[in-house]
Design a protein around this motif. Sequence first.
Motif, mmCIF file in Angstrom:
data_model
loop_
_atom_site.group_PDB
_atom_site.id
_atom_site.type_symbol
_atom_site.label_atom_id
_atom_site.label_comp_id
_atom_site.label_asym_id
_atom_site.label_seq_id
_atom_site.Cartn_x
_atom_site.Cartn_y
_atom_site.Cartn_z
ATOM 1 N N GLY A 183 0.810 -1.216 0.000
ATOM 2 C CA GLY A 183 0.000 0.000 0.000
ATOM 3 C C GLY A 183 0.838 1.258 0.000
ATOM 4 O O GLY A 183 0.563 2.216 -0.749
ATOM 5 N N CYS A 184 1.893 1.273 0.826
ATOM 6 C CA CYS A 184 2.763 2.447 0.895
ATOM 7 C C CYS A 184 3.478 2.695 -0.429
ATOM 8 O O CYS A 184 3.618 3.840 -0.876
ATOM 9 C CB CYS A 184 3.783 2.267 2.016
ATOM 10 S SG CYS A 184 3.077 2.346 3.680
ATOM 11 N N CYS A 185 3.940 1.610 -1.059
ATOM 12 C CA CYS A 185 4.660 1.742 -2.327
ATOM 13 C C CYS A 185 3.755 2.298 -3.427
ATOM 14 O O CYS A 185 4.150 3.186 -4.177
ATOM 15 C CB CYS A 185 5.229 0.388 -2.734
ATOM 16 S SG CYS A 185 6.091 0.415 -4.317
ATOM 17 N N ILE A 186 2.531 1.772 -3.520
ATOM 18 C CA ILE A 186 1.606 2.243 -4.546
ATOM 19 C C ILE A 186 1.207 3.695 -4.278
ATOM 20 O O ILE A 186 1.110 4.512 -5.205
ATOM 21 C CB ILE A 186 0.381 1.323 -4.625
ATOM 22 C CG1 ILE A 186 0.811 -0.050 -5.178
ATOM 23 C CG2 ILE A 186 -0.713 1.925 -5.503
ATOM 24 C CD1 ILE A 186 -0.298 -1.082 -5.222
ATOM 25 N N ASN A 187 0.992 4.035 -3.011
ATOM 26 C CA ASN A 187 0.678 5.428 -2.675
ATOM 27 C C ASN A 187 1.816 6.363 -3.071
ATOM 28 O O ASN A 187 1.587 7.464 -3.572
ATOM 29 C CB ASN A 187 0.405 5.562 -1.175
ATOM 30 C CG ASN A 187 -0.944 5.000 -0.781
ATOM 31 O OD1 ASN A 187 -1.834 4.853 -1.619
ATOM 32 N ND2 ASN A 187 -1.099 4.675 0.495
ATOM 33 N N CYS A 235 -14.576 2.678 -21.859
ATOM 34 C CA CYS A 235 -14.289 1.301 -21.445
ATOM 35 C C CYS A 235 -13.411 1.236 -20.199
ATOM 36 O O CYS A 235 -13.382 0.223 -19.502
ATOM 37 C CB CYS A 235 -13.612 0.539 -22.575
ATOM 38 S SG CYS A 235 -12.051 1.289 -23.114
ATOM 39 N N GLY A 236 -12.663 2.307 -19.937
ATOM 40 C CA GLY A 236 -11.817 2.341 -18.753
ATOM 41 C C GLY A 236 -10.499 1.617 -18.884
ATOM 42 O O GLY A 236 -9.840 1.327 -17.887
ATOM 43 N N HIS A 237 -10.076 1.329 -20.105
ATOM 44 C CA HIS A 237 -8.829 0.585 -20.259
ATOM 45 C C HIS A 237 -7.614 1.409 -19.824
ATOM 46 O O HIS A 237 -6.568 0.832 -19.496
ATOM 47 C CB HIS A 237 -8.664 0.112 -21.699
ATOM 48 C CG HIS A 237 -9.567 -1.016 -22.057
ATOM 49 N ND1 HIS A 237 -9.627 -1.555 -23.315
ATOM 50 C CD2 HIS A 237 -10.464 -1.716 -21.311
ATOM 51 C CE1 HIS A 237 -10.525 -2.540 -23.339
ATOM 52 N NE2 HIS A 237 -11.041 -2.639 -22.132
ATOM 53 N N ASN A 238 -7.717 2.710 -19.814
ATOM 54 C CA ASN A 238 -6.628 3.523 -19.269
ATOM 55 C C ASN A 238 -6.445 3.242 -17.780
ATOM 56 O O ASN A 238 -5.334 3.180 -17.269
ATOM 57 C CB ASN A 238 -6.887 5.009 -19.499
ATOM 58 C CG ASN A 238 -8.147 5.506 -18.801
ATOM 59 O OD1 ASN A 238 -9.244 4.991 -19.044
ATOM 60 N ND2 ASN A 238 -8.015 6.499 -17.932
ATOM 61 N N LEU A 239 -7.561 3.032 -17.087
ATOM 62 C CA LEU A 239 -7.502 2.717 -15.659
ATOM 63 C C LEU A 239 -7.025 1.283 -15.438
ATOM 64 O O LEU A 239 -6.305 0.998 -14.466
ATOM 65 C CB LEU A 239 -8.870 2.928 -15.015
ATOM 66 C CG LEU A 239 -9.446 4.340 -15.117
ATOM 67 C CD1 LEU A 239 -10.811 4.408 -14.453
ATOM 68 C CD2 LEU A 239 -8.499 5.359 -14.497
ATOM 69 N N ILE A 240 -7.433 0.377 -16.325
ATOM 70 C CA ILE A 240 -6.969 -1.014 -16.216
ATOM 71 C C ILE A 240 -5.454 -1.078 -16.400
ATOM 72 O O ILE A 240 -4.759 -1.814 -15.693
ATOM 73 C CB ILE A 240 -7.682 -1.896 -17.262
ATOM 74 C CG1 ILE A 240 -9.174 -2.022 -16.890
ATOM 75 C CG2 ILE A 240 -7.044 -3.271 -17.355
ATOM 76 C CD1 ILE A 240 -9.999 -2.767 -17.907
ATOM 77 N N THR A 289 -9.104 3.390 -8.423
ATOM 78 C CA THR A 289 -8.120 2.694 -9.258
ATOM 79 C C THR A 289 -6.975 2.143 -8.422
ATOM 80 O O THR A 289 -6.600 0.965 -8.550
ATOM 81 C CB THR A 289 -7.563 3.655 -10.329
ATOM 82 O OG1 THR A 289 -8.645 4.141 -11.135
ATOM 83 C CG2 THR A 289 -6.559 2.950 -11.222
ATOM 84 N N LEU A 290 -6.413 2.953 -7.551
ATOM 85 C CA LEU A 290 -5.299 2.509 -6.724
ATOM 86 C C LEU A 290 -5.745 1.493 -5.682
ATOM 87 O O LEU A 290 -4.993 0.575 -5.332
ATOM 88 C CB LEU A 290 -4.627 3.711 -6.050
ATOM 89 C CG LEU A 290 -3.969 4.717 -7.005
ATOM 90 C CD1 LEU A 290 -3.236 5.798 -6.216
ATOM 91 C CD2 LEU A 290 -3.020 4.029 -7.970
ATOM 92 N N ARG A 291 -6.974 1.629 -5.200
ATOM 93 C CA ARG A 291 -7.483 0.631 -4.255
ATOM 94 C C ARG A 291 -7.592 -0.736 -4.935
ATOM 95 O O ARG A 291 -7.279 -1.768 -4.328
ATOM 96 C CB ARG A 291 -8.843 1.059 -3.696
ATOM 97 C CG ARG A 291 -9.365 0.119 -2.616
ATOM 98 C CD ARG A 291 -10.554 0.701 -1.888
ATOM 99 N NE ARG A 291 -11.718 0.803 -2.737
ATOM 100 C CZ ARG A 291 -12.917 1.226 -2.312
ATOM 101 N NH1 ARG A 291 -13.071 1.605 -1.047
ATOM 102 N NH2 ARG A 291 -13.940 1.284 -3.139
ATOM 103 N N THR A 292 -8.017 -0.735 -6.186
ATOM 104 C CA THR A 292 -8.094 -1.988 -6.943
ATOM 105 C C THR A 292 -6.707 -2.593 -7.147
ATOM 106 O O THR A 292 -6.511 -3.802 -7.014
ATOM 107 C CB THR A 292 -8.762 -1.738 -8.305
ATOM 108 O OG1 THR A 292 -10.076 -1.208 -8.097
ATOM 109 C CG2 THR A 292 -8.869 -3.033 -9.106
ATOM 110 N N ALA A 293 -5.719 -1.741 -7.458
ATOM 111 C CA ALA A 293 -4.348 -2.222 -7.654
ATOM 112 C C ALA A 293 -3.800 -2.844 -6.367
ATOM 113 O O ALA A 293 -3.149 -3.896 -6.394
ATOM 114 C CB ALA A 293 -3.450 -1.073 -8.103
ATOM 115 N N LYS A 294 -4.068 -2.207 -5.250
ATOM 116 C CA LYS A 294 -3.612 -2.753 -3.963
ATOM 117 C C LYS A 294 -4.272 -4.103 -3.683
ATOM 118 O O LYS A 294 -3.615 -5.029 -3.194
ATOM 119 C CB LYS A 294 -3.942 -1.763 -2.839
ATOM 120 C CG LYS A 294 -3.171 -0.466 -2.913
ATOM 121 C CD LYS A 294 -3.699 0.535 -1.896
ATOM 122 C CE LYS A 294 -3.084 1.903 -2.091
ATOM 123 N NZ LYS A 294 -3.664 2.907 -1.162
ATOM 124 N N THR A 295 -5.551 -4.206 -3.998
ATOM 125 C CA THR A 295 -6.268 -5.464 -3.782
ATOM 126 C C THR A 295 -5.658 -6.588 -4.608
ATOM 127 O O THR A 295 -5.458 -7.707 -4.119
ATOM 128 C CB THR A 295 -7.756 -5.297 -4.142
ATOM 129 O OG1 THR A 295 -8.328 -4.269 -3.326
ATOM 130 C CG2 THR A 295 -8.521 -6.602 -3.923
#
Length: 254
Positions: free
Chosen positions: A16-20, A100-105, A205-211
């Motif tokens: 979490g810290c690294c992604i933040n 489509c949100g592929h930029n977020l994916i 988006t970042l919450r999804t990446a952390k998950t």
Amino acid sequence: MSDRAELLLELKRRVGCCINAAEAKLHTLSKDIWSCPELAYEETKAHDRLVTFFSQEECWTVDSHFKLETAFRATWGAGGRDVVSVCFLCDSLPDIRHACGHNLIAEVGAAAAVGLKAVLEDIQELAAQVQKEKPNENILKAASNTDRNPPAAASDGLAAAGRRYAGTCRERDGDVRHAFSRTLPSRLLCVWCRRNGDDQAQFFTLRTAKTLAMTALNVLLDPELLQKVKQEFTEAKLREDRKLTGEHTEQAAK
């Protein structure tokens, strides 16, 4: 709390810290892709942006044209094999651009890969620190299917790759992307497109990446869960293969 659970919590905290810490450059990556929508197999600018992103990160080896002109693979690790693979899309869809949100994916994939790499680099050091207090359990044993060298298995390799839709899906379903754009009201699609490039999308988006990254850690450090995942994946693939075989047989009969 067991040694393994304590290690896992610390690893997740570090993810979490690294992604933040990487939030600003991840957001810029997503905005750059969103601002220049490109169709599948034509997403040269999005491809180049992702290649640049991973090339600027430490210790990643980037294959800028991996099997396809607009695909890439970025790898980290010394084990010679992928332990964790993160796959994502970066193209836009016809008529609806990045609704489509592929930029977020793409951002999610890049963030998860960066976060995982950071903790996999430190996993042996963290394990040693935890085991000083409770030396009775081999907390890294879960990272390997054998007992010969378990710490290495936890950090053998990580791959992040931009991939395309499978050709078989297109043959079977037709161009579902056009059907998608025809089904939904254009006003709604415009709202989605705008919001996918909005700053407010970053939290989710970042919450999804952390998950995703934390789920990968759960699997890496739990051999029983890993075997369950493998079994379910194999069973799902067999069901899909049987379904495809049945469809091809039915088409041939006609």
